[in-house]
Design a protein around this motif. Structure first.
Motif, mmCIF file in Angstrom:
data_model
loop_
_atom_site.group_PDB
_atom_site.id
_atom_site.type_symbol
_atom_site.label_atom_id
_atom_site.label_comp_id
_atom_site.label_asym_id
_atom_site.label_seq_id
_atom_site.Cartn_x
_atom_site.Cartn_y
_atom_site.Cartn_z
ATOM 1 N N SER A 164 22.227 1.120 4.772
ATOM 2 C CA SER A 164 23.615 0.696 4.578
ATOM 3 C C SER A 164 23.762 -0.254 3.394
ATOM 4 O O SER A 164 24.830 -0.347 2.791
ATOM 5 C CB SER A 164 24.149 0.024 5.842
ATOM 6 O OG SER A 164 23.435 -1.173 6.123
ATOM 7 N N ASN A 165 22.670 -0.966 3.060
ATOM 8 C CA ASN A 165 22.668 -1.836 1.886
ATOM 9 C C ASN A 165 22.166 -1.005 0.707
ATOM 10 O O ASN A 165 20.981 -1.025 0.374
ATOM 11 C CB ASN A 165 21.773 -3.049 2.127
ATOM 12 C CG ASN A 165 21.841 -4.066 0.999
ATOM 13 O OD1 ASN A 165 22.336 -3.783 -0.091
ATOM 14 N ND2 ASN A 165 21.335 -5.261 1.248
ATOM 15 N N LEU A 166 23.096 -0.259 0.108
ATOM 16 C CA LEU A 166 22.708 0.751 -0.881
ATOM 17 C C LEU A 166 21.944 0.185 -2.072
ATOM 18 O O LEU A 166 20.925 0.767 -2.474
ATOM 19 C CB LEU A 166 23.941 1.518 -1.362
ATOM 20 C CG LEU A 166 23.647 2.738 -2.245
ATOM 21 C CD1 LEU A 166 22.764 3.729 -1.501
ATOM 22 C CD2 LEU A 166 24.957 3.397 -2.676
ATOM 23 N N GLY A 203 14.367 -0.282 -3.335
ATOM 24 C CA GLY A 203 13.152 0.037 -2.589
ATOM 25 C C GLY A 203 12.663 1.447 -2.874
ATOM 26 O O GLY A 203 11.456 1.685 -3.002
ATOM 27 N N ALA A 204 13.612 2.403 -2.967
ATOM 28 C CA ALA A 204 13.233 3.798 -3.232
ATOM 29 C C ALA A 204 12.601 3.937 -4.615
ATOM 30 O O ALA A 204 11.588 4.636 -4.781
ATOM 31 C CB ALA A 204 14.472 4.693 -3.111
ATOM 32 N N ILE A 205 13.207 3.270 -5.602
ATOM 33 C CA ILE A 205 12.649 3.320 -6.961
ATOM 34 C C ILE A 205 11.261 2.683 -6.992
ATOM 35 O O ILE A 205 10.325 3.216 -7.603
ATOM 36 C CB ILE A 205 13.599 2.611 -7.946
ATOM 37 C CG1 ILE A 205 14.898 3.403 -8.087
ATOM 38 C CG2 ILE A 205 12.930 2.441 -9.315
ATOM 39 C CD1 ILE A 205 15.988 2.683 -8.850
ATOM 40 N N ALA A 206 11.119 1.534 -6.306
ATOM 41 C CA ALA A 206 9.815 0.858 -6.262
ATOM 42 C C ALA A 206 8.772 1.719 -5.574
ATOM 43 O O ALA A 206 7.613 1.777 -6.010
ATOM 44 C CB ALA A 206 9.954 -0.489 -5.545
ATOM 45 N N LEU A 207 9.176 2.410 -4.502
ATOM 46 C CA LEU A 207 8.244 3.285 -3.783
ATOM 47 C C LEU A 207 7.759 4.417 -4.677
ATOM 48 O O LEU A 207 6.559 4.716 -4.727
ATOM 49 C CB LEU A 207 8.922 3.843 -2.540
ATOM 50 C CG LEU A 207 8.088 4.850 -1.719
ATOM 51 C CD1 LEU A 207 6.825 4.196 -1.171
ATOM 52 C CD2 LEU A 207 8.925 5.425 -0.571
ATOM 53 N N VAL A 208 8.692 5.043 -5.396
ATOM 54 C CA VAL A 208 8.320 6.148 -6.294
ATOM 55 C C VAL A 208 7.401 5.647 -7.414
ATOM 56 O O VAL A 208 6.386 6.286 -7.729
ATOM 57 C CB VAL A 208 9.590 6.799 -6.889
ATOM 58 C CG1 VAL A 208 9.204 7.797 -7.979
ATOM 59 C CG2 VAL A 208 10.384 7.505 -5.796
ATOM 60 N N MET A 209 7.737 4.502 -7.980
ATOM 61 C CA MET A 209 6.912 3.947 -9.057
ATOM 62 C C MET A 209 5.524 3.569 -8.547
ATOM 63 O O MET A 209 4.509 3.851 -9.208
ATOM 64 C CB MET A 209 7.603 2.730 -9.667
ATOM 65 C CG MET A 209 8.866 3.033 -10.446
ATOM 66 S SD MET A 209 9.659 1.531 -11.101
ATOM 67 C CE MET A 209 8.366 0.920 -12.187
ATOM 68 N N TYR A 210 5.470 2.957 -7.379
ATOM 69 C CA TYR A 210 4.174 2.542 -6.810
ATOM 70 C C TYR A 210 3.313 3.765 -6.519
ATOM 71 O O TYR A 210 2.123 3.805 -6.855
ATOM 72 C CB TYR A 210 4.414 1.732 -5.538
ATOM 73 C CG TYR A 210 3.181 1.066 -4.979
ATOM 74 C CD1 TYR A 210 2.672 -0.102 -5.543
ATOM 75 C CD2 TYR A 210 2.529 1.580 -3.867
ATOM 76 C CE1 TYR A 210 1.552 -0.727 -5.031
ATOM 77 C CE2 TYR A 210 1.402 0.971 -3.339
ATOM 78 C CZ TYR A 210 0.916 -0.186 -3.922
ATOM 79 O OH TYR A 210 -0.197 -0.792 -3.407
ATOM 80 N N GLY A 211 3.930 4.777 -5.889
ATOM 81 C CA GLY A 211 3.192 6.010 -5.601
ATOM 82 C C GLY A 211 2.728 6.701 -6.871
ATOM 83 O O GLY A 211 1.612 7.236 -6.933
ATOM 84 N N ALA A 212 3.587 6.695 -7.904
ATOM 85 C CA ALA A 212 3.224 7.334 -9.174
ATOM 86 C C ALA A 212 2.057 6.615 -9.844
ATOM 87 O O ALA A 212 1.149 7.254 -10.390
ATOM 88 C CB ALA A 212 4.441 7.352 -10.102
ATOM 89 N N LEU A 213 2.068 5.284 -9.815
ATOM 90 C CA LEU A 213 0.967 4.517 -10.400
ATOM 91 C C LEU A 213 -0.334 4.809 -9.678
ATOM 92 O O LEU A 213 -1.394 4.957 -10.300
ATOM 93 C CB LEU A 213 1.270 3.020 -10.345
ATOM 94 C CG LEU A 213 2.400 2.502 -11.244
ATOM 95 C CD1 LEU A 213 2.592 1.005 -11.050
ATOM 96 C CD2 LEU A 213 2.108 2.801 -12.704
#
Length: 470
Positions: free
Chosen positions: A420-422, A428-438
């Motif tokens: 709900s807190n877009l 968080g979604a961007i950080a997750l994708v970046m962390y996984g990509a690294l």
């Protein structure tokens, strides 16, 4: 029933690692089929090593703590989130209602993961379970849901164990500790970032040619390149920055010099005890499960004795204080946890294979992230501290710490649990994708650094030679 369980858990935790490890490792050795005398001697040696290591870390904490406070006062820093240190963080975490549940749950979860070949790390470091519980406790106070907290805590634990598996070859080949992994979120979750940074430095002209390590320092500087002299120089430098008088400067120099010499010797004693246990575990597993490998998960303190780590950590003390003063987003006043910088920089140094210059660059980036997380989560950390009745230091309205703010995976989960807190969810979604990509980008880097096979898959969790799970 819950009170009895809590009393039992508290009894074990209150004994501490130095007292309980001899018992645990003796029993573990007997289970592996070793003689009682050999198992007990190994366990007691480990306990003695931990005792000595803690004494040296205490010396480091006392000396750095005092000089850091003097530097902060000279700079006149006025920031509203106080760094109260990891011991307070651990005490607050263990005092939360979810802690007594998560200790056995995480232990059982670890056994299940081992049984189904989803990790190779068997975490015997119960006293540092607080690092695995802390994310769950923070999420509990963010959501007021014990079930969300438990689920998120187990997800975080699984990620940390996989990171520990992935970095275990570096623990063996760089730190010289075969059969050991370091499943601590506040350190190992920086590994994907620091290995990615190491790739970046490889591409930067000038930086990619700089290689300063303990070996070539000794070759170039002679006696002044030896660990004890490096410690002396760094201690004297910190004393000057702190505005100490000549006596205090000399004392600090000798103390930091002593740390550079004593820490490796304490770790060597600790490893003397661990070696027969690790060999016994390896033989036991290979006999009953051919091709399978298990790592013993230990306190990250066992690698802080590396000369490059201590050197980078000491250099980072004044740099961290300076960063606190100049970073526009920072509200954390570094203090108590400046003494744990040897833990914070572990993977900054390991990723560069001991290159002190690159380790320093990696550490600066890591500490900037720590300051961001500390500032962003300071209110929640303070809420948790108030909830368990923590007595705040005089004048402090908000608390956090370098160690408590080193959990990248916690920050990501906290942003993802509230769609709900877009804006926060998207961050968080961007950080997750970046962390996984690294992590994916650097997944084979540790193997390549040490000339190990880099097979494309280990779906059966079988080790071929020195190969491990990606």
């Amino acid at each position: 029933m819950l009170d009895i369980l809590k009393a039992g858990v508290n009894y074990i935790l209150d004994l501490g690692a130095a007292a309980m490890l001899p018992i645990i490792l003796t029993v573990f050795g007997l289970v592996l089929g070793q003689k009682l005398s050999k198992s007990f001697r190994a366990g007691l040696t480990v306990g003695i090593g931990f005792t000595g290591l803690n004494l040296v870390i205490g010396l480091l904490s006392d000396s750095i703590g005092a000089s850091s406070q003097a530097m902060i006062e000279r700079l006149g820093l006025q920031l509203d989130i106080l760094d109260v240190g990891w011991p307070i963080g651990a005490a607050i975490t263990f005092a939360t209602p979810i802690a007594v549940i998560l200790i056995p749950v995480i232990f059982i979860f670890n056994m299940i993961l081992l049984r189904f070949n989803l990790t190779k790390t068997m975490d015997v470091d119960l006293w540092n379970y607080w690092h695995l519980i802390f994310p769950g406790a923070m999420i509990y106070y963010a959501t007021n849901s014990i079930w969300i907290a438990i689920i998120c805590s187990l997800i975080n634990t699984f990620v940390i164990f996989k990171l520990a598996d992935w970095t275990a070859p570096a623990v063996e080949h760089f730190f010289g500790l075969p059969g050991i992994s370091l499943p601590h979120g506040e350190t190992v979750n920086f590994a994907p970032l620091t290995y990615a940074l190491n790739r970046v430095w490889d591409k930067v002209p000038g930086i990619n040619k700089i290689d300063i390590n303990a070996k070539n320092l000794k070759e170039r500087l002679g006696i002044f390149g030896e660990p004890m002299m490096i410690g002396l120089v760094l201690g004297v430098g910190m004393g000057l920055l702190a505005g100490y008088d000549s006596q205090a400067i000399i004392q600090l120099g000798v103390q930091t010099s002593a740390v550079m010499i004593l820490m490796p010797r304490m770790v060597a004693l600790l490893m003397e005890g661990l070696s027969p246990i690790a060999e016994g575990a390896k033989a036991f597993i290979q006999k009953r499960f051919p091709g399978k490998e298990v790592y013993i998960g230990l306190d990250a303190a066992v690698v802080t004795a590396h000369p490059a780590i201590i050197t980078v950590a000491l250099l980072m003390v004044p740099i961290t204080i300076l960063l606190a003063a100049i970073l526009p987003f920072n509200r954390l006043l570094p203090f108590a946890d400046l003494a744990v910088l040897p833990f914070t920089v572990i993977w900054s140094v390991a990723a560069s294979k001991g290159n002190i210059f690159r380790g320093l660059l990696n550490s600066i980036v890591s500490v900037c992230i720590v300051f961001f997380i500390a500032t962003n989560l300071g209110a929640l950390t303070t809420t948790m501290a108030h909830a368990v009745g923590f007595a705040f230091p005089e004048g402090a309205t908000m608390i956090s710490g370098i160690d408590m703010s080193s959990h990248i995976t916690l920050w990501i989960m906290l942003k993802l649990i509230d769609p709900s807190n877009l804006p926060a969810f998207m961050a968080g979604a961007i950080a997750l994708v970046m962390y996984g990509a690294l992590w994916f980008w650097t997944r084979n880097d540790i193997k390549k650094q040490y000339g190990l096979p880099t097979g494309k898959g280990d779906s059966d969790n079988t080790i071929k030679g020195a190969e491990m799970n990606e």
